[in-house]
Design a protein around this motif. Structure first.
Motif, PDB file in Angstrom:
ATOM      1  N   UNK A   9      -6.305   2.946 -20.058  1.00 56.67           N
ATOM      2  CA  UNK A   9      -6.661   3.873 -18.976  1.00 56.67           C
ATOM      3  C   UNK A   9      -5.718   5.078 -18.961  1.00 56.67           C
ATOM      4  N   UNK A  10      -4.412   4.834 -19.079  1.00 57.91           N
ATOM      5  CA  UNK A  10      -3.429   5.923 -19.069  1.00 57.91           C
ATOM      6  C   UNK A  10      -3.700   6.875 -20.235  1.00 57.91           C
ATOM      7  N   UNK A  11      -3.993   6.309 -21.400  1.00 57.53           N
ATOM      8  CA  UNK A  11      -4.311   7.135 -22.563  1.00 57.53           C
ATOM      9  C   UNK A  11      -5.584   7.951 -22.308  1.00 57.53           C
ATOM     10  N   UNK A  23       2.592  12.831 -13.535  1.00 57.92           N
ATOM     11  CA  UNK A  23       1.375  12.309 -12.898  1.00 57.92           C
ATOM     12  C   UNK A  23       0.943  11.008 -13.569  1.00 57.92           C
ATOM     13  N   UNK A  24       1.013  10.975 -14.882  1.00 63.28           N
ATOM     14  CA  UNK A  24       0.652   9.760 -15.614  1.00 63.28           C
ATOM     15  C   UNK A  24       1.557   8.603 -15.214  1.00 63.28           C
ATOM     16  N   UNK A  25       2.845   8.894 -15.062  1.00 62.60           N
ATOM     17  CA  UNK A  25       3.799   7.863 -14.676  1.00 62.60           C
ATOM     18  C   UNK A  25       3.517   7.363 -13.263  1.00 62.60           C
ATOM     19  N   UNK A  26       3.059   8.264 -12.372  1.00 64.40           N
ATOM     20  CA  UNK A  26       2.712   7.862 -11.001  1.00 64.40           C
ATOM     21  C   UNK A  26       1.519   6.908 -11.017  1.00 64.40           C
ATOM     22  N   UNK A  27       0.506   7.205 -11.841  1.00 65.95           N
ATOM     23  CA  UNK A  27      -0.646   6.293 -11.985  1.00 65.95           C
ATOM     24  C   UNK A  27      -0.185   4.939 -12.512  1.00 65.95           C
ATOM     25  N   UNK A  28       0.641   4.972 -13.554  1.00 67.69           N
ATOM     26  CA  UNK A  28       1.109   3.719 -14.155  1.00 67.69           C
ATOM     27  C   UNK A  28       1.896   2.883 -13.140  1.00 67.69           C
ATOM     28  N   UNK A  77      -6.633   5.668  -4.356  1.00 69.24           N
ATOM     29  CA  UNK A  77      -7.275   6.637  -5.242  1.00 69.24           C
ATOM     30  C   UNK A  77      -7.052   6.263  -6.706  1.00 69.24           C
ATOM     31  N   UNK A  78      -5.835   5.824  -7.035  1.00 70.07           N
ATOM     32  CA  UNK A  78      -5.523   5.374  -8.400  1.00 70.07           C
ATOM     33  C   UNK A  78      -6.372   4.156  -8.773  1.00 70.07           C
ATOM     34  N   UNK A  79      -6.483   3.210  -7.850  1.00 67.82           N
ATOM     35  CA  UNK A  79      -7.257   1.983  -8.095  1.00 67.82           C
ATOM     36  C   UNK A  79      -8.732   2.321  -8.325  1.00 67.82           C
ATOM     37  N   UNK A  80      -9.272   3.237  -7.510  1.00 67.14           N
ATOM     38  CA  UNK A  80     -10.687   3.609  -7.652  1.00 67.14           C
ATOM     39  C   UNK A  80     -10.959   4.231  -9.021  1.00 67.14           C
ATOM     40  N   UNK A  81     -10.076   5.133  -9.434  1.00 67.97           N
ATOM     41  CA  UNK A  81     -10.265   5.791 -10.728  1.00 67.97           C
ATOM     42  C   UNK A  81     -10.147   4.768 -11.855  1.00 67.97           C
ATOM     43  N   UNK A  82      -9.202   3.846 -11.722  1.00 70.48           N
ATOM     44  CA  UNK A  82      -9.017   2.793 -12.713  1.00 70.48           C
ATOM     45  C   UNK A  82     -10.250   1.904 -12.810  1.00 70.48           C
ATOM     46  N   UNK A  83     -10.795   1.528 -11.663  1.00 70.48           N
ATOM     47  CA  UNK A  83     -11.980   0.666 -11.663  1.00 70.48           C
ATOM     48  C   UNK A  83     -13.200   1.376 -12.234  1.00 70.48           C
TER      49      UNK A  83
END
Length: 296
Positions: A9-11, A23-28, A77-83
């Motif tokens: 997902x991060x990639x 921002x990527x680190x915040x998502x992770x 918001x992070x969880x929704x995008x991940x799902x």
């Protein structure tokens, strides 16, 4: 197993959205906490076992541990995008994150410095390479409203002093051009001539602003410098780099600048983000009126 999908997902968002490393680190960071909760407290190790209550229980757990509504909203918001990514990648058959209500974020007005405080802060005696650098950095930050991450990433090729502007790359690697005032321009010229050469000592380095070792300055390094200068100038407010950005925008609007122009200089994608400064400006005017009008 779940960690593998997280890295995929991060990639994916790095390639698709061109997000910054911060921002990527915040998502992770958000999603690692989510996965850890699923594994340890909800005892879930398969994506298909996640239910709506699994997510809401995680959010309640965050709340119980003191997380603010803003932090919970960002994590959701992070969880929704991940799902959505997992659904798109056929890892999930359904998305359990839909229809979960986002906590309302209480938006407080950003704190700003007065014009007098800024003048006091910038009374730096630039008489050695480090003080020359400090003055140039703080002048540039206030003159342009750059984020501190944008400031420290500026390269020599981003400077266009003859034309009086700098080029920077903001969130999502979006390029923008920001004007430079005469005082900031003079400070940078002084630094390039009498400060930077003594700090880099002949080393090849692209970044304009460097530390005492001649290497690129870090965010933490700039933060410490700003704190030291503020203490030396007896600025009593808890000064942060972002406060200078807020002050830049507020002072421009107070002096009649167009909101759209300020939006462009700040690099805001949505003008509603910039509009918060009109509220700051109005509040400051009320405070000034209340303080100085004899019948206020």
């Amino acid at each position: 197993m779940m960690q593998l999908e997280l890295e995929d997902f991060i990639h994916y968002i790095q390639i698709e959205r061109g997000l910054s490393s911060n921002t990527l680190e915040a998502y992770r960071r958000d999603l690692k906490k989510y996965i850890k909760f699923l594994n340890t407290k909800a005892l879930i190790d398969q994506w298909d076992d996640i239910e709506r209550t699994s997510i809401t229980n995680f959010l309640y757990d965050m709340k119980d541990n003191g997380a603010s509504d803003a932090t919970i909203a960002r994590t959701l918001s992070s969880i929704r995008l991940f799902h959505r990514f997992l659904l798109q990648d056929h890892v999930l058959a359904t998305d359990p994150s839909i229809h979960i209500e986002t906590p309302s974020k209480k938006r407080s007005l950003p704190k700003v410095l007065s014009s007098e405080d800024v003048e006091q802060l910038l009374k730096i005696e630039a008489n050695d390479p480090l003080s020359i650098r400090n003055k140039a950095m703080i002048e540039t930050l206030y003159a342009t409203g750059l984020r501190v991450s944008e400031l420290i990433q500026l390269t020599v090729s981003d400077l266009h002093l003859m034309m009086g502007f700098v080029r920077c790359f903001g969130k999502g690697a979006k390029e923008r051009i920001v004007p430079l005032g005469d005082l900031a321009k003079e400070s940078i010229e002084h630094y390039l001539e009498d400060g930077r050469p003594y700090l880099i000592k002949g080393k090849a380095i692209d970044q304009i602003f460097v530390n005492h070792h001649g290497r690129a300055l870090s965010r933490q390094g700039f933060w410490k410098i700003l704190k030291t200068v503020a203490k030396d100038k007896q600025i009593e407010k808890n000064l942060t780099p972002h406060m200078l950005r807020h002050s830049f925008a507020t002072h421009l609007l107070e002096n009649g600048a167009d909101l759209r122009a300020v939006q462009e200089m700040l690099g805001h994608a949505d003008i509603s983000t910039t509009q918060i400064y009109t509220h700051v400006s109005k509040k400051r005017l009320k405070d000034i009126y209340s303080k100085h009008h004899p019948r206020a």
